[in-house]
Motif scaffolding. Sequence first.
Motif, PDB file in Angstrom:
ATOM      1  N   GLU A  36      -9.217  -2.412   5.826  1.00 32.85           N
ATOM      2  CA  GLU A  36      -7.671  -2.278   5.177  1.00 32.85           C
ATOM      3  C   GLU A  36      -6.693  -3.353   5.148  1.00 32.85           C
ATOM      4  O   GLU A  36      -6.083  -3.566   3.915  1.00 32.85           O
ATOM      5  CB  GLU A  36      -7.065  -0.950   5.916  1.00 32.85           C
ATOM      6  CG  GLU A  36      -8.020   0.146   5.665  1.00 32.85           C
ATOM      7  CD  GLU A  36      -7.586   1.675   6.096  1.00 32.85           C
ATOM      8  OE1 GLU A  36      -6.082   1.456   6.457  1.00 32.85           O
ATOM      9  OE2 GLU A  36      -8.203   2.741   6.452  1.00 32.85           O
ATOM     10  N   GLU A  37      -6.755  -3.838   6.134  1.00 35.32           N
ATOM     11  CA  GLU A  37      -5.778  -5.121   6.235  1.00 35.32           C
ATOM     12  C   GLU A  37      -6.125  -6.259   5.224  1.00 35.32           C
ATOM     13  O   GLU A  37      -5.191  -6.801   4.317  1.00 35.32           O
ATOM     14  CB  GLU A  37      -5.554  -5.896   7.590  1.00 35.32           C
ATOM     15  CG  GLU A  37      -4.756  -5.234   8.474  1.00 35.32           C
ATOM     16  CD  GLU A  37      -4.499  -5.952   9.873  1.00 35.32           C
ATOM     17  OE1 GLU A  37      -5.394  -7.146   9.954  1.00 35.32           O
ATOM     18  OE2 GLU A  37      -4.156  -5.513  10.818  1.00 35.32           O
ATOM     19  N   THR A  38      -7.438  -6.624   5.101  1.00 39.31           N
ATOM     20  CA  THR A  38      -7.760  -7.651   3.864  1.00 39.31           C
ATOM     21  C   THR A  38      -7.472  -7.223   2.567  1.00 39.31           C
ATOM     22  O   THR A  38      -7.195  -7.771   1.768  1.00 39.31           O
ATOM     23  CB  THR A  38      -9.122  -7.999   4.390  1.00 39.31           C
ATOM     24  OG1 THR A  38      -9.519  -8.360   5.582  1.00 39.31           O
ATOM     25  CG2 THR A  38      -9.502  -8.888   3.255  1.00 39.31           C
ATOM     26  N   VAL A  39      -7.718  -5.912   2.445  1.00 35.93           N
ATOM     27  CA  VAL A  39      -7.498  -5.363   0.901  1.00 35.93           C
ATOM     28  C   VAL A  39      -5.825  -5.450   0.666  1.00 35.93           C
ATOM     29  O   VAL A  39      -5.553  -5.717  -0.317  1.00 35.93           O
ATOM     30  CB  VAL A  39      -8.069  -3.791   0.987  1.00 35.93           C
ATOM     31  CG1 VAL A  39      -7.695  -3.086  -0.371  1.00 35.93           C
ATOM     32  CG2 VAL A  39      -9.276  -3.810   1.003  1.00 35.93           C
ATOM     33  N   GLU A  40      -5.327  -4.931   1.821  1.00 32.52           N
ATOM     34  CA  GLU A  40      -3.675  -5.025   1.533  1.00 32.52           C
ATOM     35  C   GLU A  40      -3.239  -6.488   1.245  1.00 32.52           C
ATOM     36  O   GLU A  40      -2.507  -6.610   0.298  1.00 32.52           O
ATOM     37  CB  GLU A  40      -2.914  -4.471   3.002  1.00 32.52           C
ATOM     38  CG  GLU A  40      -1.557  -4.296   2.686  1.00 32.52           C
ATOM     39  CD  GLU A  40      -0.975  -3.735   3.936  1.00 32.52           C
ATOM     40  OE1 GLU A  40       0.086  -4.162   4.425  1.00 32.52           O
ATOM     41  OE2 GLU A  40      -1.278  -2.904   4.371  1.00 32.52           O
ATOM     42  N   LYS A  41      -3.861  -7.442   1.800  1.00 34.56           N
ATOM     43  CA  LYS A  41      -3.437  -8.850   1.766  1.00 34.56           C
ATOM     44  C   LYS A  41      -3.611  -9.132   0.455  1.00 34.56           C
ATOM     45  O   LYS A  41      -3.031 -10.088  -0.253  1.00 34.56           O
ATOM     46  CB  LYS A  41      -3.958  -9.648   2.764  1.00 34.56           C
ATOM     47  CG  LYS A  41      -3.253  -9.685   4.064  1.00 34.56           C
ATOM     48  CD  LYS A  41      -4.054 -10.479   5.097  1.00 34.56           C
ATOM     49  CE  LYS A  41      -3.360 -10.505   6.640  1.00 34.56           C
ATOM     50  NZ  LYS A  41      -4.187 -11.416   7.504  1.00 34.56           N
ATOM     51  N   SER A  42      -5.124  -8.863  -0.149  1.00 33.90           N
ATOM     52  CA  SER A  42      -5.477  -9.205  -1.427  1.00 33.90           C
ATOM     53  C   SER A  42      -4.741  -8.417  -2.471  1.00 33.90           C
ATOM     54  O   SER A  42      -4.258  -9.074  -3.450  1.00 33.90           O
ATOM     55  CB  SER A  42      -6.911  -8.542  -1.519  1.00 33.90           C
ATOM     56  OG  SER A  42      -7.706  -9.467  -0.779  1.00 33.90           O
ATOM     57  N   SER A  43      -4.305  -7.178  -2.123  1.00 34.52           N
ATOM     58  CA  SER A  43      -3.241  -6.564  -3.212  1.00 34.52           C
ATOM     59  C   SER A  43      -2.313  -7.351  -3.324  1.00 34.52           C
ATOM     60  O   SER A  43      -1.565  -7.419  -4.408  1.00 34.52           O
ATOM     61  CB  SER A  43      -2.988  -5.075  -2.553  1.00 34.52           C
ATOM     62  OG  SER A  43      -3.886  -4.230  -3.067  1.00 34.52           O
ATOM     63  N   LYS A  44      -1.589  -7.984  -2.323  1.00 34.98           N
ATOM     64  CA  LYS A  44      -0.214  -8.411  -2.200  1.00 34.98           C
ATOM     65  C   LYS A  44      -0.403  -9.935  -3.007  1.00 34.98           C
ATOM     66  O   LYS A  44       0.481  -9.986  -3.871  1.00 34.98           O
ATOM     67  CB  LYS A  44       0.368  -8.751  -0.932  1.00 34.98           C
ATOM     68  CG  LYS A  44       0.846  -7.634  -0.051  1.00 34.98           C
ATOM     69  CD  LYS A  44       1.298  -7.910   1.360  1.00 34.98           C
ATOM     70  CE  LYS A  44       1.739  -6.692   1.988  1.00 34.98           C
ATOM     71  NZ  LYS A  44       2.158  -6.965   3.350  1.00 34.98           N
ATOM     72  N   LEU A  45      -1.330 -10.394  -2.907  1.00 36.81           N
ATOM     73  CA  LEU A  45      -1.709 -11.525  -3.673  1.00 36.81           C
ATOM     74  C   LEU A  45      -1.820 -11.318  -5.127  1.00 36.81           C
ATOM     75  O   LEU A  45      -1.187 -12.078  -5.733  1.00 36.81           O
ATOM     76  CB  LEU A  45      -2.849 -12.493  -3.146  1.00 36.81           C
ATOM     77  CG  LEU A  45      -3.481 -13.680  -3.747  1.00 36.81           C
ATOM     78  CD1 LEU A  45      -2.468 -14.779  -3.661  1.00 36.81           C
ATOM     79  CD2 LEU A  45      -4.708 -14.142  -3.170  1.00 36.81           C
ATOM     80  N   ALA A  46      -2.498 -10.205  -5.284  1.00 36.49           N
ATOM     81  CA  ALA A  46      -2.720  -9.932  -6.709  1.00 36.49           C
ATOM     82  C   ALA A  46      -1.497  -9.488  -7.514  1.00 36.49           C
ATOM     83  O   ALA A  46      -1.250  -9.982  -8.584  1.00 36.49           O
ATOM     84  CB  ALA A  46      -3.812  -8.577  -6.836  1.00 36.49           C
ATOM     85  N   ASP A  47      -0.512  -8.693  -6.766  1.00 41.21           N
ATOM     86  CA  ASP A  47       0.725  -8.490  -7.451  1.00 41.21           C
ATOM     87  C   ASP A  47       1.489  -9.679  -7.595  1.00 41.21           C
ATOM     88  O   ASP A  47       2.297  -9.875  -8.455  1.00 41.21           O
ATOM     89  CB  ASP A  47       1.497  -7.559  -6.372  1.00 41.21           C
ATOM     90  CG  ASP A  47       1.092  -6.067  -6.208  1.00 41.21           C
ATOM     91  OD1 ASP A  47      -0.071  -5.795  -7.070  1.00 41.21           O
ATOM     92  OD2 ASP A  47       1.167  -5.281  -5.068  1.00 41.21           O
TER      93      ASP A  47
END
Length: 129
Positions: A104-115
């Motif tokens: 979940e942490e990795t997905v969250e970090k990837s989401s922030k990068l995508a945003d």
Amino acid sequence: MATIDEQFVMYIVQGIVENPDDVKIERTEDDKGTLLSLTVNPDDLGRVIGKKGQTAQALRNLLRALGMKNDAHYHLKIVDTDKEDGVVETTTDKKSEDVETTTEETVEKSSKLADKTRAELADLDDLDI
């Protein structure tokens, strides 16, 4: 001096990350094969793992090819220095390849990068070129 497997992983990962000086590889051998523990800057963790673990899986595939050439069996462990247990993902054998390894942490970090990337692209759309 680093072994060929360490140099191989180091070369690939340093080309992916934004902080290549923070890439570290620890190599240990046992009766099951060679374990390469990869540590990168926490900001680069999402880049090394990739969407749904695709980049990490590609690294493992390349290591498997190197292992076939060198008659060795390699395992790759990506270490997250921000987590308590430290391990983001690990493989033990070929059977675990199909397991989704993102957290979940990795997905969250990837989401922030995508945003962030979407915001930068939106700013570019506003330019009259």
